[in-house]
Design a protein around this motif. Structure first.
Motif, PDB file in Angstrom:
ATOM      1  N   GLU A  20       0.836  -1.212   0.000  1.00 26.41           N
ATOM      2  CA  GLU A  20       0.000   0.000   0.000  1.00 26.41           C
ATOM      3  C   GLU A  20       0.862   1.250   0.000  1.00 26.41           C
ATOM      4  O   GLU A  20       0.473   2.277  -0.539  1.00 26.41           O
ATOM      5  N   VAL A  21       2.036   1.175   0.655  1.00 25.60           N
ATOM      6  CA  VAL A  21       2.953   2.309   0.730  1.00 25.60           C
ATOM      7  C   VAL A  21       4.315   1.870   0.207  1.00 25.60           C
ATOM      8  O   VAL A  21       4.862   0.867   0.653  1.00 25.60           O
ATOM      9  N   LEU A  22       4.841   2.618  -0.749  1.00 29.23           N
ATOM     10  CA  LEU A  22       6.163   2.385  -1.302  1.00 29.23           C
ATOM     11  C   LEU A  22       7.028   3.588  -0.953  1.00 29.23           C
ATOM     12  O   LEU A  22       6.576   4.728  -1.103  1.00 29.23           O
ATOM     13  N   LEU A  23       8.241   3.346  -0.477  1.00 28.40           N
ATOM     14  CA  LEU A  23       9.150   4.428  -0.129  1.00 28.40           C
ATOM     15  C   LEU A  23      10.496   4.213  -0.791  1.00 28.40           C
ATOM     16  O   LEU A  23      10.912   3.072  -1.010  1.00 28.40           O
ATOM     17  N   GLY A  24      11.198   5.291  -1.061  1.00 29.39           N
ATOM     18  CA  GLY A  24      12.533   5.168  -1.616  1.00 29.39           C
ATOM     19  C   GLY A  24      13.231   6.510  -1.700  1.00 29.39           C
ATOM     20  O   GLY A  24      12.582   7.561  -1.709  1.00 29.39           O
ATOM     21  N   THR A  56       9.345  -1.493  -1.505  1.00 26.68           N
ATOM     22  CA  THR A  56       8.062  -1.557  -2.212  1.00 26.68           C
ATOM     23  C   THR A  56       6.969  -2.219  -1.389  1.00 26.68           C
ATOM     24  O   THR A  56       5.827  -2.282  -1.831  1.00 26.68           O
ATOM     25  N   ASN A  57       7.316  -2.693  -0.212  1.00 24.12           N
ATOM     26  CA  ASN A  57       6.327  -3.271   0.717  1.00 24.12           C
ATOM     27  C   ASN A  57       6.426  -2.592   2.066  1.00 24.12           C
ATOM     28  O   ASN A  57       6.320  -3.234   3.100  1.00 24.12           O
ATOM     29  N   ASN A  58       6.613  -1.281   2.086  1.00 22.53           N
ATOM     30  CA  ASN A  58       6.766  -0.569   3.343  1.00 22.53           C
ATOM     31  C   ASN A  58       5.548  -0.764   4.234  1.00 22.53           C
ATOM     32  O   ASN A  58       5.666  -0.928   5.437  1.00 22.53           O
ATOM     33  N   LYS A  59       4.377  -0.743   3.620  1.00 22.14           N
ATOM     34  CA  LYS A  59       3.135  -1.044   4.331  1.00 22.14           C
ATOM     35  C   LYS A  59       2.290  -1.900   3.391  1.00 22.14           C
ATOM     36  O   LYS A  59       2.126  -1.561   2.234  1.00 22.14           O
ATOM     37  N   VAL A  60       1.775  -3.010   3.936  1.00 22.31           N
ATOM     38  CA  VAL A  60       0.948  -3.907   3.124  1.00 22.31           C
ATOM     39  C   VAL A  60      -0.473  -3.890   3.669  1.00 22.31           C
ATOM     40  O   VAL A  60      -0.717  -3.504   4.801  1.00 22.31           O
ATOM     41  N   PRO A  61      -1.450  -4.308   2.860  1.00 18.84           N
ATOM     42  CA  PRO A  61      -2.833  -4.331   3.322  1.00 18.84           C
ATOM     43  C   PRO A  61      -2.995  -5.206   4.572  1.00 18.84           C
ATOM     44  O   PRO A  61      -2.260  -6.171   4.774  1.00 18.84           O
ATOM     45  N   SER A  62      -3.957  -4.863   5.368  1.00 24.32           N
ATOM     46  CA  SER A  62      -4.252  -5.612   6.589  1.00 24.32           C
ATOM     47  C   SER A  62      -4.481  -7.087   6.259  1.00 24.32           C
ATOM     48  O   SER A  62      -5.168  -7.425   5.312  1.00 24.32           O
ATOM     49  N   GLY A  63      -3.859  -7.950   7.046  1.00 25.56           N
ATOM     50  CA  GLY A  63      -4.005  -9.380   6.822  1.00 25.56           C
ATOM     51  C   GLY A  63      -2.913  -9.992   5.982  1.00 25.56           C
ATOM     52  O   GLY A  63      -2.849 -11.207   5.844  1.00 25.56           O
ATOM     53  N   PHE A  64      -2.031  -9.174   5.395  1.00 28.64           N
ATOM     54  CA  PHE A  64      -0.933  -9.682   4.584  1.00 28.64           C
ATOM     55  C   PHE A  64       0.379  -9.532   5.333  1.00 28.64           C
ATOM     56  O   PHE A  64       0.521  -8.696   6.208  1.00 28.64           O
ATOM     57  N   THR A  65       1.349 -10.338   4.949  1.00 24.21           N
ATOM     58  CA  THR A  65       2.675 -10.285   5.543  1.00 24.21           C
ATOM     59  C   THR A  65       3.602  -9.503   4.636  1.00 24.21           C
ATOM     60  O   THR A  65       3.612  -9.708   3.422  1.00 24.21           O
ATOM     61  N   LYS A  68      10.065  -9.187   3.163  1.00 26.79           N
ATOM     62  CA  LYS A  68      11.339  -8.581   3.559  1.00 26.79           C
ATOM     63  C   LYS A  68      12.276  -8.349   2.381  1.00 26.79           C
ATOM     64  O   LYS A  68      13.100  -7.451   2.407  1.00 26.79           O
ATOM     65  N   ALA A  69      12.174  -9.156   1.352  1.00 26.82           N
ATOM     66  CA  ALA A  69      13.043  -8.998   0.181  1.00 26.82           C
ATOM     67  C   ALA A  69      12.726  -7.719  -0.590  1.00 26.82           C
ATOM     68  O   ALA A  69      13.518  -7.297  -1.443  1.00 26.82           O
ATOM     69  N   ALA A  70      11.594  -7.073  -0.318  1.00 31.25           N
ATOM     70  CA  ALA A  70      11.199  -5.857  -1.031  1.00 31.25           C
ATOM     71  C   ALA A  70      11.946  -4.622  -0.540  1.00 31.25           C
ATOM     72  O   ALA A  70      11.918  -3.589  -1.188  1.00 31.25           O
ATOM     73  N   ARG A  71      12.601  -4.708   0.628  1.00 29.66           N
ATOM     74  CA  ARG A  71      13.393  -3.585   1.129  1.00 29.66           C
ATOM     75  C   ARG A  71      14.831  -3.804   0.682  1.00 29.66           C
ATOM     76  O   ARG A  71      15.466  -4.784   1.039  1.00 29.66           O
TER      77      ARG A  71
END
Length: 115
Positions: A20-24, A56-65, A68-71
């Protein structure tokens, strides 16, 4: 298929959910060193360095994990040479690390022509 709050979510890739939130951030530095050696040259030789941090996975939708490889951290350095303004030859080395572990390094060679 993934379930989130009793709603089925089908992903086209069949992979992990999209964040839901991507940071960079990134920063880059380069300098033409050839005029320091040869003051009246029209050629260009620039060593450069770039640092990039991406999640690209800084914040994911509720219920998802969160994946870690996305950071990731990217460290890139290289050399760019322009014998004439329209032609460039490049070489760079790309180092990448993720929260899940080290990823393969890359050596890249390239060239370009502007017409």
């Amino acid at each position: 298929m993934y379930k989130r709050q009793d709603v089925e979510i089908s992903l086209a890739s069949g992979g992990q959910p999209i964040g839901e939130v991507l940071l960079g951030i990134y920063g880059e530095a380069a300098y033409n060193v050839l005029p320091l050696i040869w003051s009246d040259t029209t050629q260009y030789l620039a060593p450069w360095f770039r640092y990039t941090w991406l999640d690209t996975n800084n914040k994911v939708p509720s219920g998802f994990t969160r994946n870690k490889a996305a950071r990731r951290d990217y460290f890139e350095f290289g050399l760019q040479y322009k014998p004439i303004p329209q032609v460039v030859l490049k070489v760079d080395y790309h180092i990448q690390d993720s929260e899940a572990g080290t990823l393969p390094d890359e050596l890249r060679l390239g060239g370009g022509f502007v017409f």
